[in-house]
Design a protein around this motif. Structure first.
Motif, PDB file in Angstrom:
ATOM      1  N   HIS A 184      -8.648   6.918   8.980  1.00  0.00           N
ATOM      2  CA  HIS A 184      -7.932   8.195   8.843  1.00  0.00           C
ATOM      3  C   HIS A 184      -7.760   8.862  10.204  1.00  0.00           C
ATOM      4  O   HIS A 184      -6.675   9.359  10.543  1.00  0.00           O
ATOM      5  N   LEU A 185      -8.825   8.866  11.005  1.00  0.00           N
ATOM      6  CA  LEU A 185      -8.751   9.469  12.339  1.00  0.00           C
ATOM      7  C   LEU A 185      -7.758   8.726  13.224  1.00  0.00           C
ATOM      8  O   LEU A 185      -7.017   9.342  14.003  1.00  0.00           O
ATOM      9  N   ASP A 186      -7.718   7.398  13.117  1.00  0.00           N
ATOM     10  CA  ASP A 186      -6.761   6.605  13.906  1.00  0.00           C
ATOM     11  C   ASP A 186      -5.334   7.076  13.653  1.00  0.00           C
ATOM     12  O   ASP A 186      -4.545   7.256  14.591  1.00  0.00           O
ATOM     13  N   PHE A 187      -4.991   7.240  12.385  1.00  0.00           N
ATOM     14  CA  PHE A 187      -3.629   7.679  12.058  1.00  0.00           C
ATOM     15  C   PHE A 187      -3.340   9.056  12.649  1.00  0.00           C
ATOM     16  O   PHE A 187      -2.254   9.298  13.205  1.00  0.00           O
ATOM     17  N   ARG A 188      -4.293   9.965  12.567  1.00  0.00           N
ATOM     18  CA  ARG A 188      -4.081  11.303  13.121  1.00  0.00           C
ATOM     19  C   ARG A 188      -3.952  11.242  14.643  1.00  0.00           C
ATOM     20  O   ARG A 188      -3.120  11.941  15.233  1.00  0.00           O
ATOM     21  N   ARG A 189      -4.780  10.403  15.288  1.00  0.00           N
ATOM     22  CA  ARG A 189      -4.705  10.264  16.749  1.00  0.00           C
ATOM     23  C   ARG A 189      -3.417   9.556  17.174  1.00  0.00           C
ATOM     24  O   ARG A 189      -3.022   9.631  18.329  1.00  0.00           O
ATOM     25  N   ASN A 190      -2.793   8.860  16.239  1.00  0.00           N
ATOM     26  CA  ASN A 190      -1.516   8.222  16.532  1.00  0.00           C
ATOM     27  C   ASN A 190      -0.325   9.110  16.196  1.00  0.00           C
ATOM     28  O   ASN A 190       0.822   8.661  16.235  1.00  0.00           O
ATOM     29  N   GLY A 191      -0.614  10.358  15.839  1.00  0.00           N
ATOM     30  CA  GLY A 191       0.454  11.334  15.710  1.00  0.00           C
ATOM     31  C   GLY A 191       1.091  11.452  14.352  1.00  0.00           C
ATOM     32  O   GLY A 191       2.161  12.073  14.212  1.00  0.00           O
ATOM     33  N   LEU A 192       0.477  10.907  13.316  1.00  0.00           N
ATOM     34  CA  LEU A 192       1.111  10.947  11.996  1.00  0.00           C
ATOM     35  C   LEU A 192       1.167  12.344  11.396  1.00  0.00           C
ATOM     36  O   LEU A 192       1.870  12.579  10.412  1.00  0.00           O
ATOM     37  N   ALA A 193       0.422  13.282  11.975  1.00  0.00           N
ATOM     38  CA  ALA A 193       0.509  14.672  11.520  1.00  0.00           C
ATOM     39  C   ALA A 193       1.610  15.435  12.259  1.00  0.00           C
ATOM     40  O   ALA A 193       1.844  16.616  11.995  1.00  0.00           O
ATOM     41  N   LEU A 194       2.306  14.747  13.178  1.00  0.00           N
ATOM     42  CA  LEU A 194       3.380  15.374  13.955  1.00  0.00           C
ATOM     43  C   LEU A 194       4.705  15.306  13.207  1.00  0.00           C
ATOM     44  O   LEU A 194       4.885  14.481  12.310  1.00  0.00           O
TER      45      LEU A 194
ATOM     46  N   ILE B  36       0.836  -1.204   0.000  1.00  0.00           N
ATOM     47  CA  ILE B  36       0.000   0.000   0.000  1.00  0.00           C
ATOM     48  C   ILE B  36       0.870   1.252   0.000  1.00  0.00           C
ATOM     49  O   ILE B  36       0.600   2.224  -0.731  1.00  0.00           O
ATOM     50  N   ALA B  37       1.930   1.231   0.813  1.00  0.00           N
ATOM     51  CA  ALA B  37       2.802   2.405   0.909  1.00  0.00           C
ATOM     52  C   ALA B  37       3.484   2.717  -0.424  1.00  0.00           C
ATOM     53  O   ALA B  37       3.848   3.876  -0.687  1.00  0.00           O
ATOM     54  N   ALA B  38       3.635   1.691  -1.271  1.00  0.00           N
ATOM     55  CA  ALA B  38       4.323   1.890  -2.550  1.00  0.00           C
ATOM     56  C   ALA B  38       3.416   2.471  -3.633  1.00  0.00           C
ATOM     57  O   ALA B  38       3.891   2.830  -4.720  1.00  0.00           O
ATOM     58  N   LEU B  39       2.135   2.589  -3.367  1.00  0.00           N
ATOM     59  CA  LEU B  39       1.206   3.116  -4.360  1.00  0.00           C
ATOM     60  C   LEU B  39       1.456   4.605  -4.620  1.00  0.00           C
ATOM     61  O   LEU B  39       1.619   5.377  -3.671  1.00  0.00           O
ATOM     62  N   PRO B  40       1.471   5.026  -5.858  1.00  0.00           N
ATOM     63  CA  PRO B  40       1.506   6.470  -6.134  1.00  0.00           C
ATOM     64  C   PRO B  40       0.251   7.127  -5.561  1.00  0.00           C
ATOM     65  O   PRO B  40      -0.848   6.564  -5.666  1.00  0.00           O
ATOM     66  N   LEU B  41       0.400   8.294  -4.976  1.00  0.00           N
ATOM     67  CA  LEU B  41      -0.730   8.928  -4.291  1.00  0.00           C
ATOM     68  C   LEU B  41      -1.892   9.197  -5.236  1.00  0.00           C
ATOM     69  O   LEU B  41      -3.058   9.109  -4.829  1.00  0.00           O
ATOM     70  N   ASP B  42      -1.599   9.495  -6.489  1.00  0.00           N
ATOM     71  CA  ASP B  42      -2.689   9.802  -7.418  1.00  0.00           C
ATOM     72  C   ASP B  42      -3.421   8.549  -7.909  1.00  0.00           C
ATOM     73  O   ASP B  42      -4.417   8.640  -8.619  1.00  0.00           O
TER      74      ASP B  42
ATOM     75  N   TYR C 252       0.112   6.249   6.101  1.00  0.00           N
ATOM     76  CA  TYR C 252      -0.805   7.360   6.393  1.00  0.00           C
ATOM     77  C   TYR C 252      -0.957   8.294   5.196  1.00  0.00           C
ATOM     78  O   TYR C 252      -2.061   8.742   4.872  1.00  0.00           O
ATOM     79  N   LYS C 253       0.149   8.589   4.516  1.00  0.00           N
ATOM     80  CA  LYS C 253       0.086   9.507   3.376  1.00  0.00           C
ATOM     81  C   LYS C 253      -0.838   8.960   2.279  1.00  0.00           C
ATOM     82  O   LYS C 253      -1.582   9.705   1.646  1.00  0.00           O
ATOM     83  N   VAL C 254      -0.800   7.632   2.085  1.00  0.00           N
ATOM     84  CA  VAL C 254      -1.663   7.020   1.071  1.00  0.00           C
ATOM     85  C   VAL C 254      -3.118   7.067   1.529  1.00  0.00           C
ATOM     86  O   VAL C 254      -4.019   7.409   0.748  1.00  0.00           O
ATOM     87  N   VAL C 255      -3.364   6.730   2.802  1.00  0.00           N
ATOM     88  CA  VAL C 255      -4.727   6.784   3.345  1.00  0.00           C
ATOM     89  C   VAL C 255      -5.252   8.219   3.298  1.00  0.00           C
ATOM     90  O   VAL C 255      -6.417   8.459   2.943  1.00  0.00           O
ATOM     91  N   ASP C 256      -4.403   9.172   3.637  1.00  0.00           N
ATOM     92  CA  ASP C 256      -4.822  10.575   3.613  1.00  0.00           C
ATOM     93  C   ASP C 256      -5.177  11.014   2.195  1.00  0.00           C
ATOM     94  O   ASP C 256      -6.129  11.779   1.987  1.00  0.00           O
ATOM     95  N   ALA C 257      -4.431  10.508   1.217  1.00  0.00           N
ATOM     96  CA  ALA C 257      -4.732  10.846  -0.183  1.00  0.00           C
ATOM     97  C   ALA C 257      -6.116  10.325  -0.567  1.00  0.00           C
ATOM     98  O   ALA C 257      -6.887  11.021  -1.237  1.00  0.00           O
ATOM     99  N   VAL C 258      -6.428   9.092  -0.122  1.00  0.00           N
ATOM    100  CA  VAL C 258      -7.761   8.538  -0.388  1.00  0.00           C
ATOM    101  C   VAL C 258      -8.821   9.386   0.313  1.00  0.00           C
ATOM    102  O   VAL C 258      -9.862   9.720  -0.277  1.00  0.00           O
ATOM    103  N   TYR C 259      -8.544   9.738   1.541  1.00  0.00           N
ATOM    104  CA  TYR C 259      -9.500  10.518   2.335  1.00  0.00           C
ATOM    105  C   TYR C 259      -9.791  11.869   1.675  1.00  0.00           C
ATOM    106  O   TYR C 259     -10.945  12.310   1.607  1.00  0.00           O
ATOM    107  N   GLN C 260      -8.756  12.514   1.189  1.00  0.00           N
ATOM    108  CA  GLN C 260      -8.915  13.850   0.604  1.00  0.00           C
ATOM    109  C   GLN C 260      -9.584  13.789  -0.769  1.00  0.00           C
ATOM    110  O   GLN C 260     -10.327  14.707  -1.142  1.00  0.00           O
TER     111      GLN C 260
END
Length: 676
Positions: free
Chosen positions: A131-141, A36-42, A104-112
């Motif tokens: 998406h909220l789980d990742f943010r609550r786990n500090g991935l925006a830090l 999943i992490a290897a997926l291009p964001l677009d 998280y970056k890939v999940v956030d891309a899907v979310y947005q």
């Protein structure tokens, strides 16, 4: 649903197989996350990101829960140790997964980029919660803060596992002479291990519930109750250090994430939403309960003098009710004012008859059919396995296990463990749920079967309610199955079902004297039902204390200063202030919080939920079942499909509004306590 019974789970593991299963899970999930992490964001979509994540959880939940369940129930210490060790590794791994910024970056891309309104409701919830789980786990830090948070989460996992293990392994024993056990019934002493101590034959008593509660309720000599309570309250002192460290680590984690305290962090995802609202709820309820509590304490003190006079014991300490007095004098009120003798009552509730009657009730109300599986593969010979079928359609629903008696190294309390979530598999088929009820009821003696006191019948009904929640839930994603709801809602369905244990017709159906088979006599039954609210003030103040203590240790002080918690001192001061009952003698330190498993087992900053959800449970029962009939299949159908079936796939408030036809009210709860 499926129309053919699925195979039950495999319990024939070795320690090496438990470890290997843990490795298999770790390797499989790591491979998925890397992909999943290897997926291009677009190119990231719900279908190639969220769906594989959810499907992996669906496919692995069964074996994962089995291998971590052994630590609580296996009679084999090597299996318990292997299970504990694998859970520790899995928790550390899940923390690593939750802190992967690349995922998280890939999940956030899907979310947005996703039109969330176009998704099916449960799929939309999966995206939003992930998406909220990742943010609550500090991935925006920033990266350094993420690493700091990851280390804190790993430490918390270690602390909680060690805390639980210490409690499970704490098999403290105390010995008493027959005179010291004055008031205990013959069946309590029958077959009990004895030892020669100072030339006297003494009975061995443990701090497990089947020994602890009867003595605290029935032993006439205060010194006996006090000695056993002291043994119980001085178990595993090392847990105090673990708890205090956990409180500090939780606060540090919350601060890193930008929350004022751990309670604010936790409550963001609860129905209550904020510590202020919880504190207001508990404080208001305490104010309503205190007058009742003071009246009940006055009764206790009056009976205390009478009991001591009758025994010829000195009145030193009279006028104070201690923790070891609470159950004893509550029982005195029941016997004196309502003429309810727990020992007489339990003669009519042998385990086998109660189990049969209880299963009949659940089958009728929920439209289910249970079939016991003989010679099943189980983890211990006393465990029973049942298949569950839908009565109307004939579809197979799932399995549940009953593990009801205490043994060395076993989980100490009563609880429902979800072993496998019901969910959709990759091929479109449905895997059926499996749940286990684990309890510690008194074992049969040479002279009598296991006999249940009425409060044990209520506990049985409650925990079996959680089992039914898991069985009746039908969700696409395992994440939302069964009791995976908000923590301050999850107890409401089972608390609501406790009311059945106060209905005369229900109790008749559950009862049958262990010798004659006759149902409980009408006169005794009526007295028992009238005693429903005996000491309701003190009983509920006790629950409020646990909730307030939990909230206090996880909230920042009002003056904004750094929180430094002395758990032993705070527990003792709050216990007497809130419950009106003194925790122990001033010259003997105890540490009851060392056994407060909820605060380290997922209910941190959430214990208030027991009282919070009581409001919902009372409204459901008195507004619908009491009006329409407690055995009414139509009402049971609505309860099954509006409260149980959705699991956590929608907010608990939506469940309640669908079942009640409106938002819940507090009035039925207050009325149930006799407060209005």
């Amino acid at each position: 649903m499926v129309s053919a019974g699925q195979a039950a789970l495999n319990w024939s593991y070795t320690p090496e197989q438990i470890s290997a299963a843990g490795d298999k899970y770790v390797n499989g999930k790591k491979e998925l996350l890397d992909k999943i992490a290897a997926l291009p964001l677009d190119q990231a979509t719900f279908e190639n990101v969220l769906q594989p994540l959810g499907q992996h959880e669906n496919d692995t939940t069964g074996e994962l829960m089995v291998i971590t369940f052994f630590q609580h129930t296996s009679p084999d210490k090597a299996l318990r140790d292997a299970s504990t060790e694998v859970e520790k590794r899995l928790q550390e791994f899940e923390i690593e997964c939750a802190m992967r910024e690349d995922v998280y970056k890939v999940v956030d891309a899907v979310y947005q980029r996703t039109d969330r309104a176009a998704l099916a409701p449960e799929d939309r919830r999966l995206l939003e919660k992930t998406h909220l789980d990742f943010r609550r786990n500090g991935l925006a830090l920033p990266k350094d803060k993420q690493e700091q948070l990851k280390a804190l989460h790993k430490r918390l996992a270690d602390l909680s596992i060690q805390f639980a293990r210490n409690v499970n392994e704490a098999d403290t024993e105390v010995t008493f002479t027959k005179d010291e056990l004055l008031g205990m019934p013959d069946d309590f002493l029958a077959g009990r291990e004895t030892k020669e101590v100072d030339g006297q034959t003494q009975f061995v008593v443990t701090t497990k519930y089947p020994d602890l509660f009867p003595i605290l309720t029935l032993a006439k000599r205060e010194a006996t109750r006090q000695r056993l309570q002291y043994a119980y309250d001085t178990r595993c002192k090392e847990n105090i250090g673990l708890l205090e460290e956990a409180i500090r680590v939780r606060q540090e984690s919350a601060t890193l994430l930008g929350y004022p305290d751990h309670a604010s962090y936790v409550l963001e995802e609860k129905m209550a939403k904020s510590p202020t609202r919880v504190n207001e709820f508990l404080t208001e309820l305490r104010g309503k309960l205190l007058p009742l509590g003071h009246d009940e304490i006055a009764k206790f003190i009056a009976y205390q003098r009478e009991v001591k006079d009758a025994l010829g014991e000195p009145l030193s300490g009279a006028g104070t009710i201690y923790s070891w007095d609470y159950r004893f004098y509550m029982n005195q009120v029941k016997e004196r004012e309502f003429e309810v003798d727990d020992e007489a009552v339990k003669q009519y509730f042998p385990m086998e008859r109660v189990t049969q009657g209880m299963l009949e009730i659940y089958q009728t109300v929920l439209g289910l059919k249970f079939t016991e599986v003989k010679d099943a593969n189980v983890w211990q010979e006393d465990v029973q396995l049942y298949e569950v079928w839908d009565k109307a359609s004939g579809d197979f629903v799932g399995h549940f296990y009953l593990d009801l008696f205490p043994r060395k190294g076993k989980y100490n309390h009563a609880a429902c463990f979800p072993i496998r979530a019901g969910s959709r598999l990759a091929d479109g088929t449905y895997t059926t749920p499996v749940n286990a009820m684990v309890a510690n009821f008194s074992k049969p003696t040479p002279n009598a079967p296991s006999l249940l006191k009425h409060d044990e019948v209520t506990t049985y009904f409650h925990e079996l309610g959680h089992v039914m929640h898991g069985l009746c839930s039908q969700t696409k994603w395992a994440r939302f199955h069964g009791t995976n709801t908000e923590n301050d809602f999850v107890e409401a369905p089972s608390q609501m079902l406790e009311n059945w244990c106060w209905e005369p017709e229900v109790l008749k159906g559950l009862s049958g004297h262990y010798e004659t088979g006759k149902p409980i006599p009408e006169e005794l039954l009526n007295r028992l039902v009238k005693s429903k609210n005996v000491c309701a003030g003190l009983s509920n103040l006790r629950q409020l204390f646990f909730g307030l203590f939990d909230l206090k240790v996880h909230s920042k002080p009002a003056d904004g200063s750094d929180q430094k918690v002395d758990v032993i001192a705070l527990w003792r001061s709050m216990r007497q202030d809130v419950t009106l009952i003194k925790d122990g003698q001033d010259d003997k330190e105890t540490w009851p919080a060392a056994g407060f498993g909820h605060i380290m087992g997922g209910y941190d900053a959430g214990y208030y939920g027991y009282m919070w959800s009581q409001v919902f449970s009372a409204d459901m029962f008195y507004s619908r079942f009491k009006v329409e009939g407690v055995m009414n299949p139509k009402t049971g159908h609505d309860y099954r499909y509006e409260i149980l079936k959705p699991g956590g796939s929608r907010d608990g408030m939506e469940h309640l509004k669908a079942f009640l036809g409106r938002e819940p009210k507090i009035d039925p709860f207050l009325k149930s306590l006799g407060l209005n």
